[in-house]
Structure formats: structure tokens, C-alpha cells
Design a protein around this motif. Structure first.
Motif, PDB file in Angstrom:
ATOM      1  N   GLU A 213       0.825  -1.207   0.000  1.00 40.88           N
ATOM      2  CA  GLU A 213       0.000   0.000   0.000  1.00 40.88           C
ATOM      3  C   GLU A 213       0.854   1.250   0.000  1.00 40.88           C
ATOM      4  O   GLU A 213       0.493   2.265  -0.603  1.00 40.88           O
ATOM      5  CB  GLU A 213      -0.927  -0.012   1.221  1.00 40.88           C
ATOM      6  CG  GLU A 213      -1.923   1.133   1.207  1.00 40.88           C
ATOM      7  CD  GLU A 213      -2.997   0.984   2.274  1.00 40.88           C
ATOM      8  OE1 GLU A 213      -3.890   1.836   2.338  1.00 40.88           O
ATOM      9  OE2 GLU A 213      -2.933  -0.002   3.033  1.00 40.88           O
ATOM     10  N   ILE A 243      -2.064  -5.683  -4.121  1.00 39.16           N
ATOM     11  CA  ILE A 243      -2.800  -4.591  -3.488  1.00 39.16           C
ATOM     12  C   ILE A 243      -4.163  -4.384  -4.139  1.00 39.16           C
ATOM     13  O   ILE A 243      -5.128  -3.972  -3.491  1.00 39.16           O
ATOM     14  CB  ILE A 243      -1.966  -3.286  -3.519  1.00 39.16           C
ATOM     15  CG1 ILE A 243      -2.581  -2.231  -2.589  1.00 39.16           C
ATOM     16  CG2 ILE A 243      -1.836  -2.750  -4.930  1.00 39.16           C
ATOM     17  CD1 ILE A 243      -2.582  -2.616  -1.135  1.00 39.16           C
ATOM     18  N   PHE A 244      -4.256  -4.699  -5.435  1.00 42.21           N
ATOM     19  CA  PHE A 244      -5.511  -4.451  -6.152  1.00 42.21           C
ATOM     20  C   PHE A 244      -6.533  -5.568  -5.933  1.00 42.21           C
ATOM     21  O   PHE A 244      -7.672  -5.457  -6.392  1.00 42.21           O
ATOM     22  CB  PHE A 244      -5.221  -4.252  -7.640  1.00 42.21           C
ATOM     23  CG  PHE A 244      -4.312  -3.078  -7.902  1.00 42.21           C
ATOM     24  CD1 PHE A 244      -4.717  -1.790  -7.591  1.00 42.21           C
ATOM     25  CD2 PHE A 244      -3.041  -3.277  -8.424  1.00 42.21           C
ATOM     26  CE1 PHE A 244      -3.881  -0.708  -7.805  1.00 42.21           C
ATOM     27  CE2 PHE A 244      -2.186  -2.204  -8.646  1.00 42.21           C
ATOM     28  CZ  PHE A 244      -2.608  -0.909  -8.325  1.00 42.21           C
ATOM     29  N   ILE A 246      -7.096  -6.323  -2.819  1.00 44.58           N
ATOM     30  CA  ILE A 246      -7.583  -5.921  -1.501  1.00 44.58           C
ATOM     31  C   ILE A 246      -8.487  -4.698  -1.593  1.00 44.58           C
ATOM     32  O   ILE A 246      -9.511  -4.603  -0.927  1.00 44.58           O
ATOM     33  CB  ILE A 246      -6.391  -5.614  -0.559  1.00 44.58           C
ATOM     34  CG1 ILE A 246      -5.495  -6.853  -0.428  1.00 44.58           C
ATOM     35  CG2 ILE A 246      -6.875  -5.149   0.805  1.00 44.58           C
ATOM     36  CD1 ILE A 246      -4.209  -6.584   0.312  1.00 44.58           C
ATOM     37  N   ARG A 247      -8.102  -3.753  -2.447  1.00 49.30           N
ATOM     38  CA  ARG A 247      -8.849  -2.507  -2.588  1.00 49.30           C
ATOM     39  C   ARG A 247      -9.120  -2.226  -4.061  1.00 49.30           C
ATOM     40  O   ARG A 247      -8.357  -2.646  -4.932  1.00 49.30           O
ATOM     41  CB  ARG A 247      -8.063  -1.331  -1.986  1.00 49.30           C
ATOM     42  CG  ARG A 247      -7.867  -1.417  -0.487  1.00 49.30           C
ATOM     43  CD  ARG A 247      -6.989  -0.288   0.018  1.00 49.30           C
ATOM     44  NE  ARG A 247      -7.504   1.022  -0.378  1.00 49.30           N
ATOM     45  CZ  ARG A 247      -6.830   2.164  -0.207  1.00 49.30           C
ATOM     46  NH1 ARG A 247      -5.621   2.134   0.345  1.00 49.30           N
ATOM     47  NH2 ARG A 247      -7.361   3.311  -0.577  1.00 49.30           N
ATOM     48  N   THR A 248     -10.213  -1.507  -4.316  1.00 47.88           N
ATOM     49  CA  THR A 248     -10.580  -1.138  -5.679  1.00 47.88           C
ATOM     50  C   THR A 248     -10.154   0.298  -5.948  1.00 47.88           C
ATOM     51  O   THR A 248     -10.390   1.192  -5.120  1.00 47.88           O
ATOM     52  CB  THR A 248     -12.105  -1.274  -5.890  1.00 47.88           C
ATOM     53  OG1 THR A 248     -12.480  -2.626  -5.639  1.00 47.88           O
ATOM     54  CG2 THR A 248     -12.475  -0.891  -7.310  1.00 47.88           C
ATOM     55  N   PHE A 249      -9.508   0.501  -7.095  1.00 46.18           N
ATOM     56  CA  PHE A 249      -9.026   1.825  -7.462  1.00 46.18           C
ATOM     57  C   PHE A 249      -9.478   2.159  -8.877  1.00 46.18           C
ATOM     58  O   PHE A 249      -9.653   1.274  -9.722  1.00 46.18           O
ATOM     59  CB  PHE A 249      -7.492   1.892  -7.418  1.00 46.18           C
ATOM     60  CG  PHE A 249      -6.903   1.729  -6.045  1.00 46.18           C
ATOM     61  CD1 PHE A 249      -6.607   2.839  -5.270  1.00 46.18           C
ATOM     62  CD2 PHE A 249      -6.638   0.469  -5.533  1.00 46.18           C
ATOM     63  CE1 PHE A 249      -6.066   2.693  -4.005  1.00 46.18           C
ATOM     64  CE2 PHE A 249      -6.086   0.316  -4.275  1.00 46.18           C
ATOM     65  CZ  PHE A 249      -5.797   1.432  -3.506  1.00 46.18           C
TER      66      PHE A 249
END
Length: 277
Positions: A213, A243-244, A246-249
Motif C-alpha cells: 500500500e 494490493i488491487f 484488496i482494494r478497488t481503485f
């Protein structure tokens, strides 16, 4: 392995080579022997006459310090590796001799150790990265590929600065190669070296793996600099990595063209990105 989040992942990187699946081991060995070491050294380009002479005279062309240099690189001891090079330069050895007679045999010896299961993938990655940095220190750059657009898409895969684990990258690279792409794995460990790489060669797409992160904070600036430095003014930048998952960007907020978490999806989408340019 179908997930693109293998880019830069660390789960398998700490295993010894003989504990890796055989297909993965063969893939990694092929990358080291056929791509990374030739790109790292590229002796014929810099010193064709001396390279030919060395190949005819080995092992006479090896400095005795190359074994110690290899071990320093394998253990990640950049201080001792640099001190060894400093001592050689203090003795009056020219940079080309250090390049050809120290770094070249050290890289080859590293490949032998890997093939014989005498070092693990983490050590190989660390060793090659230090040798890569040493070449830049000596003032050499290796434009090992074309400088203009070609028929098939050329893709550079790299970890974001701060990561040096390439097991997932080699597997992802295989998927792209099977689809007809030309893929380069860049072992640079710093932003400045990544910028040199994109400036030296033509790439249609740059794929960056993000594992941590903390790397997200500097990612937009890194992507902007990659676009500015690229020999291709319309280069596409795509992202992947753990990382992607785990979280959406939004990729555009990070400065990228797309984010992928599945390598099968990425292969087709990247080809579409290149054609839509």
C-alpha cells in the motif's frame, strides 16, 4: 496461475528452487539465462572484440575476485560489493575490464548456482539487481531492444520500486508470450533505472506490479515520469499486483490506463489497448 495479482507477490519467492514447481523453475531459469543476463551484460554490444577474446580465453579472463563479488551480491551486501569494485579501480583497472572480467563471470556463476539449486530465487533476484546497479555505476547502459515500433506489441513488466520479487512476473510474462507478445522483464529496483529502461527501448505497454500500500503514494508520479521518459509517446501503462485484490481503485486516478487482477483478462485487454492507440 491465472491471477494477475502474482505480479510482485512474495508467497513463493522465499522457497528454494528445488521446492518450486518444475514448470516455474524452468521458466525462471529461461528468463535468467536467455533474457536477464544477456540484457544485464550485453557484452557484444559494448566491447565486441574483447567479448570475443574473453570467450576464447576463459577462465583466464576472470578476475579472481569474481567469486567474492558473486557472494556479496547474493547476500545483498551492496557495501562490500561496491568496496570490492572500489579496490579494483584503485588498482587502476579500467571500467571495461571490471565489466567484462568481474560482473560478467559473476552473473554467469550466479546462473550456475541457480541451476544447481545452490541458491534460492530471492538470492538470484537480489544478486542480479545489485549487478544491474553496478553496471549503471560504471557508466554503462544497455539498450538491448528496438527503438521503434514493431509488428507485435512489446511489453515491459516490472515491480514498483521497493519490491524485488519476480516469480509472479515470470508467470505473467509467459501468458503474454503465448499470446504472441514480446515481453521484457526489467529487474531495475529504483525509479531512475526504470526510467532509463523505458527511454532505451520501444515499449507499447509498461506493466507495473504493486505489492504494498505504501507504494501507492508515489505511483502517480512514477507513472507520469515513465510516460515522460518513454521512447513511445503513446505508451500505455497498466497495473497489477496483490494490493488491487484488496482494494478497488480507479486506474485514471493513479495515472494508469487500466488495472488487472486476472492475467487472462489482461492479455486480451492489453492487445486491445495497443490497437486502440
Amino acid at each position: 496461475m491465472s491471477e494477475f495479482n502474482g505480479l510482485g507477490g512474495q508467497s513463493n519467492g522465499l522457497k528454494r528452487a528445488n521446492n518450486l514447481p518444475e514448470d516455474c523453475k524452468e521458466s525462471l531459469l529461461a528468463v535468467i539465462e536467455k533474457q536477464i543476463i544477456p540484457r544485464l551484460l550485453n557484452v557484444q554490444q559494448f566491447f565486441p572484440a574483447k567479448a570475443k577474446a574473453l570467450s576464447e580465453q576463459l577462465p583466464a579472463g576472470e578476475l579472481p575476485e569474481f567469486l567474492a563479488f558473486t557472494q556479496h551480491c547474493l547476500s545483498g551486501d551492496g557495501l562490500k560489493a561496491n568496496q570490492l569494485v572500489d579496490a579494483l579501480m584503485a588498482r587502476g583497472l579500467a571500467h571495461d575490464r571490471i565489466f567484462l572480467e568481474l560482473i560478467t563471470p559473476a552473473a554467469r556463476h550466479l546462473g550456475v548456482l541457480w541451476e544447481q539449486d545452490l541458491c534460492d530465487f530471492t538470492q538470484v533476484t537480489c544478486g542480479l539487481a545489485l549487478m544491474h546497479q553496478m553496471i549503471y555505476r560504471l557508466g554503462y547502459e544497455s539498450p538491448a531492444g528496438p527503438s521503434v515500433e514493431g509488428e507485435s506489441e512489446r511489453i515491459m513488466l516490472a515491480c514498483a520500486p521497493g519490491s524485488q520479487h519476480f516469480l509472479g512476473l515470470t508467470i505473467v510474462a509467459d501468458f503474454f508470450r503465448q499470446a504472441g507478445s514480446e515481453v521484457v522483464l526489467e529487474i531495475s529496483s529504483s525509479e531512475s533505472e526504470l526510467l532509463r529502461a523505458v527511454a532505451n527501448e520501444w515499449f507499447d505497454v509498461v506493466g507495473i506490479s504493486v505489492a504494498l500500500e505504501a507504494q501507492l503514494q508515489t505511483l502517480p508520479a512514477l507513472i507520469g515520469h515513465l510516460r515522460e521518459s518513454s521512447g513511445n509517446p503513446k505508451v500505455r501503462v497498466v497495473l497489477g499486483g496483490p494490493i488491487f485484490m484488496i482494494r478497488t481503485f480507479d486506474p485514471h486516478e493513479l495515472g494508469a490506463d487500466a488495472i488487472f487482477t486476472d492475467v487472462r483478462e489482461a492479455v486480451g485487454a492489453v492487445k486491445h489497448l495497443v490497437r486502440a492507440r
